[in-house]
Scaffold this active site. Structure first.
Site, PDB file in Angstrom:
ATOM      1  N   LYS A 208       0.659  -1.171  -0.113  1.00  0.00           N
ATOM      2  CA  LYS A 208       0.056   0.095   0.175  1.00  0.00           C
ATOM      3  C   LYS A 208       0.672   1.289  -0.089  1.00  0.00           C
ATOM      4  CE  LYS A 208      -4.063  -1.811   2.016  1.00  0.00           C
ATOM      5  NZ  LYS A 208      -5.131  -1.875   3.136  1.00  0.00           N
TER       6      LYS A 208
ATOM      7  N   ASP B  61     -10.235   2.183   2.600  1.00  0.00           N
ATOM      8  CA  ASP B  61     -10.466   1.620   3.798  1.00  0.00           C
ATOM      9  C   ASP B  61     -11.334   2.445   4.869  1.00  0.00           C
ATOM     10  OD1 ASP B  61      -9.217  -0.757   3.000  1.00  0.00           O
ATOM     11  OD2 ASP B  61      -7.131  -0.079   3.809  1.00  0.00           O
TER      12      ASP B  61
END
Ligand SMILES: NC(=O)c1ccc[n+]([C@@H]2O[C@H](COP(=O)([O-])OP(=O)(O)OC[C@H]3O[C@@H](n4cnc5c(N)ncnc54)[C@H](OP(=O)(O)O)[C@@H]3O)[C@@H](O)[C@H]2O)c1
Length: 277
Positions: free
Chosen positions: A65, A102
């Site tokens: 990420k 997220d």
């Protein structure tokens, strides 16, 4: 057919292909969503090859990420704040845009699916890794009364709190401390963003730090209640939720960014919960 995939290492366990196949079926979209196992030192070239061969978008998972954040030539404000990207979008001019869904996934699961009212609530975020960073700004935008970030390594929590007090100033207030700094404090919601549960552990927090009627949320999920869900149940949580809903909601937000359509998430969460997906 438009191509998408999730890239990570390991990747075999990922539920994302199943989730996006359901979204595509439900919305009548003709697309293919696969999984890419990527060697740790080959992230950039693997991503570039995927898009050069006509790929339209990627979900990015552990451990890439932060690398995806660096690779993106354009970033959303929430990805910028997170320092991590879980969604890559191929732009018409060939550049890559990075986003992070997220936090939206967590807030939608809690507020949208379960009816948690953030306004005026005291929230504790456990952990200061990638998952905690990803949800920080969306949490602070909910109107909560105060956010405490507590981490085993205290300095990392303080650093996160300082970070949001800078660029994202004007949002709700955040403070950072070690797990031993929670004595005497009470929270209406405790979100576990640590990886302690992967080893069957629960972060050592005071027994009385959940306020009466408070909720717990574990970003981890599994076939059985996670250790932190069990902690919540054992400490009087009105609801002790796991992260399956967040997983589906963050996927839905990625799907919306790519396809311009918002799929219905409840049936997909139910499918996964029933072990049929
Ligand atoms: N549901 C979803 O959609 C979703 C999305 C993203 C992540 N997640 C989950 O979130 C969790 C964290 O992921 P991450 O990427 O943030 O991991 P990470 O970057 O490796 O960070 C791990 C964090 O957990 C803390 N920690 C680890 N073991 C601990 C223990 N035994 N006691 C107390 N604290 C401990 C670490 O503290 P130190 O800083 O002191 O090492 C650190 O803050 C994982 O379980 C992941 O599966 C779920």
């Amino acid at each position: 057919m438009d191509r998408y995939a999730v890239i990570g290492n390991p990747i075999a366990h990922s539920k994302s292909p199943r989730i996006h196949a359901e979204f595509a079926r439900q919305t009548g979209q003709d697309l293919d969503y696969g999984r890419i196992l990527c060697a740790p030192d080959r992230f950039a070239e693997t991503v570039h090859a995927f898009f050069a061969e006509g790929g339209r978008g990627l979900n990015v998972t552990v451990p890439f990420k932060e690398a995806a954040w660096r690779l993106a030539e354009e970033r959303s404000p929430r990805a910028e704040a997170a320092g991590a990207v879980n969604t890559l979008i191929g732009l018409a001019d060939g550049r890559l845009r990075g986003d992070n869904t997220d936090g939206a996934g967590l807030v939608r699961d809690l507020a949208g699916n379960h009816g948690f009212a953030f306004a005026g609530r005291r929230v504790l975020l456990l952990g200061a890794g990638g998952a905690a960073r990803g949800v920080l700004r969306p949490l602070l935008e909910t109107g909560l009364a105060g956010l405490t970030i507590a981490n085993r390594t205290a300095e990392k929590a303080r650093e996160l709190a300082r970070m949001v007090a800078g660029p994202a100033a004007g949002l709700g207030a955040a403070t950072g401390c070690g797990l031993d700094g929670l004595v005497g404090l009470r929270f209406d919601l405790i979100v576990n963003a640590t990886s302690a549960g992967l080893g069957g552990e629960v972060p050592p927090i005071p027994d009385d730090c959940l306020a009466p009627g408070g909720w717990t949320y574990d970003m981890l999920y599994g076939d059985r209640p996670t250790p932190f869900c069990l902690w919540g149940q054992g400490h009087g949580a009105a609801k002790a939720l796991d992260g399956l809903g967040m997983l589906v909601e963050q996927a839905a937000e990625s799907f919306r960014l790519w396809r311009g359509l918002s799929p219905r998430t409840a049936p997909v969460i139910a499918l996964l919960r029933a072990g049929q997906a």
